[in-house]
Design a protein around this motif. Sequence first.
Motif, short mmCIF file in Angstrom:
data_model
loop_
_atom_site.label_atom_id
_atom_site.label_comp_id
_atom_site.label_asym_id
_atom_site.label_seq_id
_atom_site.Cartn_x
_atom_site.Cartn_y
_atom_site.Cartn_z
N LYS A 128 47.18 -5.00 -1.67
CA LYS A 128 47.96 -5.63 -2.41
C LYS A 128 49.07 -4.62 -2.96
CE LYS A 128 45.24 -4.92 -6.76
NZ LYS A 128 44.47 -3.71 -6.07
N VAL A 129 50.19 -5.09 -3.20
CA VAL A 129 51.27 -4.29 -3.61
C VAL A 129 50.65 -3.27 -4.80
CG1 VAL A 129 53.40 -3.97 -5.11
CG2 VAL A 129 53.20 -5.86 -3.02
N GLY A 130 51.10 -1.98 -4.55
CA GLY A 130 50.76 -0.79 -5.71
C GLY A 130 49.65 -0.13 -5.12
N ASP A 131 48.57 -0.63 -4.13
CA ASP A 131 47.74 0.22 -3.56
C ASP A 131 47.84 1.66 -2.71
OD1 ASP A 131 45.72 -1.58 -4.28
OD2 ASP A 131 45.53 -2.53 -2.58
N LEU A 132 47.23 2.53 -3.12
CA LEU A 132 47.43 3.98 -2.15
C LEU A 132 47.01 3.33 -0.64
CD1 LEU A 132 46.42 6.23 -4.54
CD2 LEU A 132 48.73 6.19 -3.73
N VAL A 133 47.58 3.97 0.24
CA VAL A 133 47.36 3.84 1.61
C VAL A 133 47.92 5.15 2.25
CG1 VAL A 133 47.68 1.38 1.95
CG2 VAL A 133 49.70 2.72 2.36
N CYS A 134 47.43 5.35 3.45
CA CYS A 134 47.68 6.33 4.44
C CYS A 134 47.81 5.79 5.78
CB CYS A 134 46.75 7.70 4.23
SG CYS A 134 45.33 7.49 5.22
N TRP A 135 48.55 6.48 6.73
CA TRP A 135 48.84 5.89 8.06
C TRP A 135 48.64 6.65 9.21
CZ3 TRP A 135 52.16 6.36 4.04
CH2 TRP A 135 53.24 7.38 3.99
N SER A 136 48.36 6.31 10.35
CA SER A 136 48.39 6.79 11.48
C SER A 136 49.76 6.90 12.01
CB SER A 136 47.47 6.31 12.64
OG SER A 136 47.68 6.68 13.88
N PRO A 137 50.59 8.07 12.35
CA PRO A 137 51.95 7.93 12.35
C PRO A 137 52.40 7.81 13.86
CG PRO A 137 51.19 10.16 12.39
CD PRO A 137 50.01 9.29 12.09
N ILE A 138 51.48 7.77 14.97
CA ILE A 138 51.85 7.52 16.29
C ILE A 138 51.90 6.38 16.71
CG2 ILE A 138 51.60 8.77 18.49
CD1 ILE A 138 49.58 10.61 16.94
N ALA A 139 52.98 5.54 17.29
CA ALA A 139 53.00 4.41 17.75
C ALA A 139 52.82 4.46 19.15
CB ALA A 139 54.34 3.72 17.48
N ALA A 140 51.38 4.01 19.59
CA ALA A 140 51.14 3.91 21.08
C ALA A 140 51.80 2.64 21.55
CB ALA A 140 49.66 3.93 21.21
N CYS A 141 52.12 2.75 22.96
CA CYS A 141 52.91 1.54 23.77
C CYS A 141 52.06 0.50 24.03
CB CYS A 141 53.79 2.36 25.01
SG CYS A 141 52.79 2.32 26.41
N GLU B 9 42.67 5.37 26.02
CA GLU B 9 42.54 6.86 25.78
C GLU B 9 44.03 7.39 25.06
OE1 GLU B 9 40.97 9.32 25.21
OE2 GLU B 9 38.94 8.95 26.23
N THR B 10 43.89 8.26 24.42
CA THR B 10 44.96 8.87 24.02
C THR B 10 45.13 10.53 24.66
OG1 THR B 10 44.08 9.69 22.25
CG2 THR B 10 45.43 7.81 21.89
N PRO B 11 46.35 11.07 24.79
CA PRO B 11 47.76 10.61 24.41
C PRO B 11 48.07 9.57 25.31
CG PRO B 11 47.76 12.92 25.38
CD PRO B 11 46.36 12.46 25.31
N CYS B 12 48.93 8.72 24.77
CA CYS B 12 49.90 7.71 25.33
C CYS B 12 51.02 8.15 26.08
CB CYS B 12 50.19 6.40 24.19
SG CYS B 12 51.63 5.53 24.66
N GLU B 13 51.44 7.74 27.30
CA GLU B 13 52.50 8.49 27.83
C GLU B 13 53.80 8.01 27.28
OE1 GLU B 13 49.70 7.50 29.51
OE2 GLU B 13 49.97 7.49 31.72
N ASN B 14 53.79 7.02 26.64
CA ASN B 14 55.20 6.69 26.12
C ASN B 14 55.19 6.39 24.33
OD1 ASN B 14 56.18 5.76 28.64
ND2 ASN B 14 54.69 3.99 28.54
N SER B 15 54.19 7.37 23.81
CA SER B 15 54.02 7.31 22.48
C SER B 15 55.33 7.62 21.63
CB SER B 15 52.98 8.26 21.80
OG SER B 15 53.20 9.44 22.41
N GLN B 16 55.53 7.04 20.48
CA GLN B 16 57.03 7.18 19.89
C GLN B 16 56.25 7.85 18.31
OE1 GLN B 16 59.16 3.74 18.89
NE2 GLN B 16 60.74 4.78 18.18
N TYR B 17 57.05 9.21 18.40
CA TYR B 17 56.51 9.87 16.95
C TYR B 17 57.83 9.25 15.93
CZ TYR B 17 53.13 12.55 19.73
OH TYR B 17 52.03 12.74 20.40
#
Length: 359
Positions: free
Chosen positions: A84-97, A108-116
């Motif tokens: 819910k709003v107000g909760d603490l979160v962290c995230w995985s920053p790499i967008a795989a394609c 598998e990773t790395p992804c050839e077209n990953s977006q940082y």
Amino acid sequence: MTTGRATVLVETNKLETWNVEIADPEYGGALVRVVLGGVCGSDVHIKTGEAGIMPFPIILGHEGVGRIEKLGGLDTDYAGIPVKVGDLVCWSPIAACHRCHSCTVLEETPCENSQYFEHAEKPNWGSYADYAWLPRGLAFFKLPDGADPLAVAALGCALPTVLRGFERCGPVRMGETVVVQGAGPVGLSAVVLAAQAGAREVIVIDGVDRRLEVAKSLGATATVSLRDSLKERRRQIYELTGPAGPSLVVEAAGFLPAFPEGVDLAGIHSRYVVMGLWGAIGTQPISPRDLVTKNLTIVGASFPKPKHYHGAMQLAAQLQDKVPLASLISHRFAIEDAHLALDAVHKGEVIKAVIDPEL
Ligand SMILES: [Zn+2]
Ligand SMILES: [Zn+2]
């Protein structure tokens, strides 16, 4: 319209603080108010251009803990935990394609077209900022109740990276003798994991006494100074491990000559996992015969998956009262002072620096 500050790398070596528009989250995404944005060694390589040309202008920062400001039609995180709003979160920053050979055929990773990074004028998940806009598909996870954001941020992307590395080379086994090259965040993460796994020896090599002290506080059983000669370092290590030598060597030095030393140090039937050389372009001579005669396994690893971010967060929360993780954060900087943060990391003055938008 909401706006927020962000540290923008306009071009190589040119940082500015921008006021950027903050969009509502898209469906499946979230808008997060950044609590801590981790400053990573790779941010220095990105700033200087050593990591290649980026899609400028970009908002820096790929490590973060934040509070949910708005949710894009979701009521759970990416592990199915209610949020819910107000909760603490962290995230995985790499967008795989999800549309490449690695993503789809091999899973598998790395992804050839990953977006940082995303263009600084577009909705953006860079964490040197007041807000991070997490797009649909970028996994975020609720911190367990009672988790200290400092403990979760302390090892940044290094702990997921080492979890990824140990997935590739196999976990640390009880009673193993482990050598860790380098006591930056990646090396310290390896120390924590090796110590928790029940390694008999966790021996850390670094050139900075303060970093070696910190390694001991996290579970290193012995330290070796880079100021000693190559031969002397090997002698000290083999005295501790016995003639079979280290059963696992972890490269977390980010310094090319660490590689031939790691191959040389590795014991019989051992494993060598290389994680720190991402930003170190070049070649080094080794004796390939060592690989054969030692029955040596060498594994490279990078690009943690969302599950490694989740695992790292859970582990940090679990260990926060047993291991002094939060105290690893030695420096805090305001968004406007990001250049000072990067300079301090570059000079090796810090154990871990964070951007704190409240400063
Ligand atoms: Zn990083
Ligand atoms: Zn892909």
